[in-house]
Design an enzyme around this catalytic site. Structure first.
Site, PDB file in Angstrom:
ATOM      1  N   ASN A  12     -10.719  -4.680   3.121  1.00 26.57           N
ATOM      2  CA  ASN A  12      -9.408  -4.661   2.278  1.00 26.57           C
ATOM      3  C   ASN A  12      -8.411  -3.823   2.625  1.00 26.57           C
ATOM      4  OD1 ASN A  12      -7.704  -4.321   0.209  1.00 26.57           O
ATOM      5  ND2 ASN A  12      -8.952  -5.518  -1.212  1.00 26.57           N
ATOM      6  N   ASP A  14      -5.217  -3.517   1.697  1.00 24.01           N
ATOM      7  CA  ASP A  14      -4.110  -3.170   0.452  1.00 24.01           C
ATOM      8  C   ASP A  14      -3.588  -1.844   0.448  1.00 24.01           C
ATOM      9  OD1 ASP A  14      -4.469  -5.960  -0.335  1.00 24.01           O
ATOM     10  OD2 ASP A  14      -5.805  -5.163  -2.234  1.00 24.01           O
ATOM     11  N   HIS A  15      -4.466  -0.931   0.805  1.00 24.28           N
ATOM     12  CA  HIS A  15      -3.729   0.592   0.623  1.00 24.28           C
ATOM     13  C   HIS A  15      -3.066   0.900   1.905  1.00 24.28           C
ATOM     14  CE1 HIS A  15      -4.957   0.361  -3.565  1.00 24.28           C
ATOM     15  NE2 HIS A  15      -6.354  -0.015  -3.104  1.00 24.28           N
ATOM     16  N   HIS A  48      -5.124  -8.589  -1.368  1.00 23.08           N
ATOM     17  CA  HIS A  48      -4.806  -9.041  -2.637  1.00 23.08           C
ATOM     18  C   HIS A  48      -3.242  -8.757  -2.795  1.00 23.08           C
ATOM     19  CE1 HIS A  48      -5.479  -7.947  -7.463  1.00 23.08           C
ATOM     20  NE2 HIS A  48      -4.990  -9.084  -7.137  1.00 23.08           N
ATOM     21  N   ARG A  50      -0.517  -9.153  -5.313  1.00 19.75           N
ATOM     22  CA  ARG A  50      -0.502  -9.031  -6.866  1.00 19.75           C
ATOM     23  C   ARG A  50       0.860  -9.569  -7.406  1.00 19.75           C
ATOM     24  NH1 ARG A  50      -4.458  -5.014  -9.188  1.00 19.75           N
ATOM     25  NH2 ARG A  50      -3.469  -5.420 -10.765  1.00 19.75           N
ATOM     26  N   ARG A  54       2.778  -4.839  -5.573  1.00 20.41           N
ATOM     27  CA  ARG A  54       2.794  -3.374  -5.428  1.00 20.41           C
ATOM     28  C   ARG A  54       2.168  -2.754  -4.121  1.00 20.41           C
ATOM     29  NH1 ARG A  54      -2.066  -1.803  -9.773  1.00 20.41           N
ATOM     30  NH2 ARG A  54      -0.536  -3.093 -10.909  1.00 20.41           N
ATOM     31  N   HIS A  55       1.366  -3.590  -3.476  1.00 20.43           N
ATOM     32  CA  HIS A  55       0.832  -3.290  -1.812  1.00 20.43           C
ATOM     33  C   HIS A  55       1.132  -4.363  -1.139  1.00 20.43           C
ATOM     34  CE1 HIS A  55      -3.001  -5.117  -3.782  1.00 20.43           C
ATOM     35  NE2 HIS A  55      -3.251  -4.028  -4.544  1.00 20.43           N
ATOM     36  N   GLU A  75      -6.966 -12.425  -1.953  1.00 17.99           N
ATOM     37  CA  GLU A  75      -7.369 -12.197  -3.446  1.00 17.99           C
ATOM     38  C   GLU A  75      -6.121 -12.529  -4.338  1.00 17.99           C
ATOM     39  OE1 GLU A  75      -8.555  -8.107  -4.300  1.00 17.99           O
ATOM     40  OE2 GLU A  75     -10.338  -8.416  -2.922  1.00 17.99           O
ATOM     41  N   THR A 105      -6.077  -0.681 -10.822  1.00 12.95           N
ATOM     42  CA  THR A 105      -6.860  -1.818  -9.740  1.00 12.95           C
ATOM     43  C   THR A 105      -7.537  -2.823 -10.837  1.00 12.95           C
ATOM     44  OG1 THR A 105      -8.620  -1.829  -8.256  1.00 12.95           O
ATOM     45  CG2 THR A 105      -8.920  -0.173  -9.757  1.00 12.95           C
ATOM     46  N   THR A 106      -8.227  -3.807 -10.030  1.00 14.32           N
ATOM     47  CA  THR A 106      -9.073  -4.682 -10.634  1.00 14.32           C
ATOM     48  C   THR A 106     -10.129  -4.182 -11.652  1.00 14.32           C
ATOM     49  OG1 THR A 106      -8.432  -5.981  -8.786  1.00 14.32           O
ATOM     50  CG2 THR A 106      -9.782  -7.141 -10.501  1.00 14.32           C
ATOM     51  N   GLU A 156     -18.175 -13.430  -6.245  1.00 13.67           N
ATOM     52  CA  GLU A 156     -17.904 -12.095  -5.458  1.00 13.67           C
ATOM     53  C   GLU A 156     -18.302 -11.228  -6.851  1.00 13.67           C
ATOM     54  OE1 GLU A 156     -14.998 -10.684  -2.926  1.00 13.67           O
ATOM     55  OE2 GLU A 156     -15.154  -8.442  -3.928  1.00 13.67           O
ATOM     56  N   HIS A 195     -15.953  -3.635  -4.831  1.00 12.65           N
ATOM     57  CA  HIS A 195     -15.311  -2.612  -5.607  1.00 12.65           C
ATOM     58  C   HIS A 195     -16.063  -1.465  -5.570  1.00 12.65           C
ATOM     59  CE1 HIS A 195     -11.700  -2.400  -8.188  1.00 12.65           C
ATOM     60  NE2 HIS A 195     -12.105  -1.242  -8.552  1.00 12.65           N
ATOM     61  N   GLY A 196     -15.144  -0.284  -5.428  1.00 14.23           N
ATOM     62  CA  GLY A 196     -15.896   0.914  -5.505  1.00 14.23           C
ATOM     63  C   GLY A 196     -16.809   1.178  -4.411  1.00 14.23           C
ATOM     64  N   HIS A 218     -10.594   0.694  -0.574  1.00 18.00           N
ATOM     65  CA  HIS A 218     -10.021   2.041  -0.937  1.00 18.00           C
ATOM     66  C   HIS A 218     -10.752   3.057  -0.082  1.00 18.00           C
ATOM     67  CE1 HIS A 218      -9.127   5.570  -3.424  1.00 18.00           C
ATOM     68  NE2 HIS A 218      -7.978   5.002  -3.257  1.00 18.00           N
TER      69      HIS A 218
HETATM   70  N1  PXP Z   1     -13.060  -7.311  -3.882  1.00 19.04           N
HETATM   71  C1  PXP Z   1     -12.174  -7.524  -4.900  1.00 19.04           C
HETATM   72  C2  PXP Z   1     -12.141  -8.938  -5.563  1.00 19.04           C
HETATM   73  C3  PXP Z   1     -11.064  -6.350  -5.331  1.00 19.04           C
HETATM   74  O1  PXP Z   1     -10.300  -6.922  -6.189  1.00 19.04           O
HETATM   75  C4  PXP Z   1     -11.148  -5.340  -4.569  1.00 19.04           C
HETATM   76  C5  PXP Z   1     -10.152  -4.316  -5.101  1.00 19.04           C
HETATM   77  O2  PXP Z   1      -8.943  -4.850  -4.863  1.00 19.04           O
HETATM   78  C6  PXP Z   1     -12.149  -5.039  -3.711  1.00 19.04           C
HETATM   79  C7  PXP Z   1     -13.177  -5.854  -3.338  1.00 19.04           C
HETATM   80  C8  PXP Z   1     -12.268  -3.845  -3.100  1.00 19.04           C
HETATM   81  O3  PXP Z   1     -12.287  -2.729  -3.801  1.00 19.04           O
HETATM   82  P1  PXP Z   1     -12.351  -1.175  -3.194  1.00 19.04           P
HETATM   83  O4  PXP Z   1     -10.856  -1.257  -2.967  1.00 19.04           O
HETATM   84  O5  PXP Z   1     -12.733  -0.348  -4.462  1.00 19.04           O
HETATM   85  O6  PXP Z   1     -13.170  -0.979  -2.159  1.00 19.04           O
END
Ligand code: PXP
Length: 244
Positions: A12, A14-15, A48, A50, A54-55, A75, A105-106, A156, A195-196, A218
């Site tokens: 991902n 995004d950041h 993603h 949004r 924002r990103h 996403e 975040t989500t 997911e 996520h995380g 992230h």
């Molecule tokens: N999967 C989904 C559906 C998410 O919304 C996110 C965060 O945007 C991630 C994975 C990635 O999460 P992280 O950035 O915490 O690794």
């Protein structure tokens, strides 16, 4: 490792856009990171778009679709605006996520059970456009059942709770994720997770045999500050492979 055991890594980006947007210019470009991630062994790129942009922004999506040679997983929230965008760009996959304007975040999974009526048409339109639909849900049997009824080919699991817990509570949450993955797979749905996830917590998740893809953002982008994107992705890839 046989082909069916392989666990794909979706990176991902995004950041990278978050850092770019902090100064309002073009640098660092998300597409450059996406192409480097592909070189380093990412199997797909996740982004993603949004509602508040924002990103990732609309023009990033155009550039990613144009330049990527690995699949893009978009996403998106279940809104008419996002549906139009997805149908226009036709990414390989679309992951439907809940979106609250105020969240950092989500924060939780989509309530696929509660949103059944709205999602039926939404999932149908994406599927008709040959976009692989995934629902970002909690590892909860009720949500997996809802995904089955909606005809989603992929779910997911939101593993953010697992990532935040420790000790016995983490073990319990890990079991919930493993059970939900088994239930999904038994019903012909391909389970993913995200996520995380970090170097420290990815291994038990990657060891769940039914999981086919992890989406990680992230931590990988943050770690890239210290070791470079190539190293951070390769190390994650190795940990995932060792876990299988
Ligand atoms: N999967 C989904 C559906 C998410 O919304 C996110 C965060 O945007 C991630 C994975 C990635 O999460 P992280 O950035 O915490 O690794």
């Amino acid at each position: 490792m046989s082909g069916t055991d392989f666990l794909r890594l979706g990176v991902n980006i995004d950041h990278v856009a978050t850092i770019r947007n902090a100064r309002g210019g073009d640098h660092p470009e998300p597409v450059r990171a996406a192409l480097m991630a592909a070189e380093a062994g990412a199997d797909g790129i996740t982004a993603h778009l949004r509602e508040d942009r924002r990103h990732i922004r609309d023009e990033d999506l155009t550039i990613l679709m144009d330049q990527l040679t690995i699949p893009l997983n978009l996403e998106m929230a279940a809104t008419d605006e996002m549906l139009d965008i997805a149908l226009r760009h036709k990414p390989h996959a679309a992951c439907i996520v809940p979106e609250n304007r105020e969240e950092r975040t989500t924060e939780g999974g989509l309530d696929a059970a509660g949103l059944h009526n709205r999602l039926t048409d939404f999932v149908g339109q994406l599927r008709n456009a040959n976009i692989r639909v995934s629902l970002f849900i909690e590892p909860d049997p009720r949500q997996v059942e809802a995904a089955i009824h909606l005809g989603a080919p992929v779910v997911e699991f939101h593993v953010g709770r697992y990532a935040e817990l420790d000790g016995v509570e983490r073990e319990d949450e890990l079991r919930r994720i493993a059970d939900a993955a088994a239930l999904a797979a038994k019903n012909g749905i391909e389970p993913h997770a995200g996520h995380g996830l970090t170097f420290d917590n990815v291994v038990p998740i990657a060891a769940i045999p039914q999981l086919r893809e992890l989406n990680i953002g992230h931590f990988l982008i943050g770690e890239a500050i210290f070791t470079g994107l190539d190293n951070s992705i390769k190390r994650m890839r190795n940990l995932m492979d060792e876990a299988r």
